[in-house]
Design a protein around this motif. Structure first.
Motif, mmCIF file in Angstrom:
data_model
loop_
_atom_site.group_PDB
_atom_site.id
_atom_site.type_symbol
_atom_site.label_atom_id
_atom_site.label_comp_id
_atom_site.label_asym_id
_atom_site.label_seq_id
_atom_site.Cartn_x
_atom_site.Cartn_y
_atom_site.Cartn_z
ATOM 1 N N ALA A 1 50.962 24.831 49.701
ATOM 2 C CA ALA A 1 51.990 25.241 50.664
ATOM 3 C C ALA A 1 52.805 26.368 50.057
ATOM 4 C CB ALA A 1 52.901 24.069 51.017
ATOM 5 N N LYS A 2 53.334 27.216 50.910
ATOM 6 C CA LYS A 2 54.259 28.250 50.447
ATOM 7 C C LYS A 2 55.163 28.649 51.600
ATOM 8 C CE LYS A 2 51.118 32.186 51.223
ATOM 9 N NZ LYS A 2 50.505 33.370 50.572
ATOM 10 N N GLY A 3 56.329 29.144 51.244
ATOM 11 C CA GLY A 3 57.280 29.551 52.262
ATOM 12 C C GLY A 3 58.541 30.086 51.624
ATOM 13 N N GLY A 4 59.551 30.303 52.439
ATOM 14 C CA GLY A 4 60.798 30.822 51.882
ATOM 15 C C GLY A 4 61.836 31.099 52.945
ATOM 16 N N LYS B 1 56.407 18.215 53.623
ATOM 17 C CA LYS B 1 56.079 16.869 54.112
ATOM 18 C C LYS B 1 55.411 16.949 55.479
ATOM 19 C CE LYS B 1 58.067 12.328 55.120
ATOM 20 N NZ LYS B 1 59.290 11.490 55.106
ATOM 21 N N ALA B 2 55.966 17.778 56.358
ATOM 22 C CA ALA B 2 55.425 17.901 57.714
ATOM 23 C C ALA B 2 54.008 18.456 57.710
ATOM 24 C CB ALA B 2 56.337 18.786 58.556
ATOM 25 N N SER B 3 53.712 19.347 56.786
ATOM 26 C CA SER B 3 52.382 19.957 56.720
ATOM 27 C C SER B 3 51.352 19.050 56.066
ATOM 28 C CB SER B 3 52.450 21.272 55.950
ATOM 29 O OG SER B 3 52.690 21.033 54.567
ATOM 30 N N GLY B 4 51.826 17.974 55.420
ATOM 31 C CA GLY B 4 50.924 17.077 54.714
ATOM 32 C C GLY B 4 50.652 17.486 53.279
ATOM 33 N N ALA B 5 51.261 18.596 52.840
ATOM 34 C CA ALA B 5 51.039 19.062 51.475
ATOM 35 C C ALA B 5 51.720 18.159 50.452
ATOM 36 C CB ALA B 5 51.548 20.494 51.321
#
Length: 373
Positions: A27-30, A49-53
């Protein structure tokens, strides 16, 4: 083993979650314009958590940080309260970097009190540089107080050196890497050893940065204080917020805006790009001598990867060294592409390679944790 890498800026927060059994990015983001790190961390954890990662926080082995500078800490270390205090002791040297990192790390510790927090300091890659590259011509007492060149952007320059070695199939290569983004530096690496970096004691030194001054004669400061009545706080603010490419151009701290203004005839914007290229060339020249040549000159980070005009300015008139850019390859380079953009008869490869500081940090965090088993 899941390791989360947190990249904390003065108003930004970016993250990347790795499965270190395969080094896959899970997962990645910002977030930009961050005013509350606690909220940003909560949102990041919720996204994973929502993505399942990351279904459960207990699955997280550690949180890693690309920390900048701490007194007496130069490598990879668990971020205990003592280490955070050592970072605070260097806040005056890294005022744009250390305070937000310290605040963010403490927020992470509140959210994840049982998860190890580990920092790979940006100075780590330069620990084994020649002693002459780590010394200023100052009284010994100043050196004892920590007044010395440290070098920064270590994770980026290390990644580039290791990646270029894989791409070119060598193990003892001389690599000059140009990390050009919001913060800028030129690094020299020979094989597995960082030889030198244009950043000195602070991340404000070396090349001009987006709005930080870069190289400046130290005697400019007492001159401004005594002749024009500026206080030290006013000077520090100007050097950190009003200098660099913004200060020269008067347009923006974003190179894209400066290039556009220069193309429209803005002479200050044109000068900003010329000063930037001049400084980059200065350091490349220094490291060509230090390394006795180069096998590769590499452009990386947001500006280095996406500004062909700047690459052309930097690589102009290097024929005496046998280094030649291919203008067509340079202009045709696509964003995110690893490419050789030098002419076929160039003595050194000129390359564009995307950096990956996060995986370097994650590998070092994993190594530190495994060494304690």
């Amino acid at each position: 083993m899941k390791i989360l890498i947190a990249n904390i800026g003065s108003t930004s927060f970016k993250y990347r979650l790795f499965d270190m059994t395969t080094e896959a990015t899970l997962a990645k983001g910002g977030f930009e314009r961050v005013t509350n790190y606690s909220d940003a961390i909560e949102k990041a954890l919720a996204e994973m958590k929502a993505s399942g990662a990351l279904p459960r926080l207990e699955e997280l082995t550690a949180v890693g940080f690309k920390t900048v500078l701490a007194k007496g800490v130069l490598g990879c270390a668990e971020l205990t309260e003592d280490v955070l205090k050592a970072m605070e002791e260097m806040n005056e040297v890294a005022p744009s970097h250390n305070p937000p990192y310290i605040a963010g790390i403490r927020k992470f510790r509140e959210k994840l009190p049982r998860t190890p927090m580990v920092g790979l300091f940006e100075t780590a890659w330069w620990v084994n540089a020649p002693e002459a590259a780590k010394c200023y011509a100052v009284p010994q007492q100043w050196t004892d107080w920590g007044v010395r060149p440290y070098g920064f952007h270590g994770a980026s320059h290390r990644y580039i050196a290791e990646r270029v070695a894989k791409l070119l199939g060598g193990s003892d290569l001389r690599v000059i890497s140009c990390h050009l983004g919001g913060s800028n530096s030129i690094g020299a690496t020979h094989g597995a050893r960082g030889v030198g970096n244009s950043l000195g004691m602070s991340p404000q030194s070396g090349l001009p940065h987006n709005n930080r001054v870069g190289e400046l004669d130290a005697f400019a400061i007492p001159f401004l204080m005594k002749t024009h009545g500026l206080t030290i706080d006013q000077i520090v603010r100007s050097m950190n917020k009003e200098g660099g490419l913004l200060g020269i151009s008067g347009v923006s701290n974003d190179v894209r805006d400066i290039v556009t203004a220069a193309e429209q005839g803005n002479t200050r914007a044109k000068l900003a790009m010329e000063v930037f290229a001049h400084s980059i060339r200065h350091w490349i020249g220094a490291y060509l001598v230090q390394l006795n040549g180069a096998d590769a000159i590499v452009f990386t980070a947001g500006i280095g990867e996406n500004q062909p005009q700047l690459r052309e300015m930097v690589c102009a008139n290097l024929d005496w060294f046998g280094i030649r850019l291919d203008p067509a390859k340079n202009a045709a380079h696509q964003r995110g592409q690893e490419a050789v953009i030098s002419a076929t008869d160039s003595r050194a490869k000129i390359m564009v390679v995307s950096t990956n500081e996060e995986i370097v940090v994650a590998r070092e965090v994993k190594k530190l944790l495994e060494s304690r088993k």
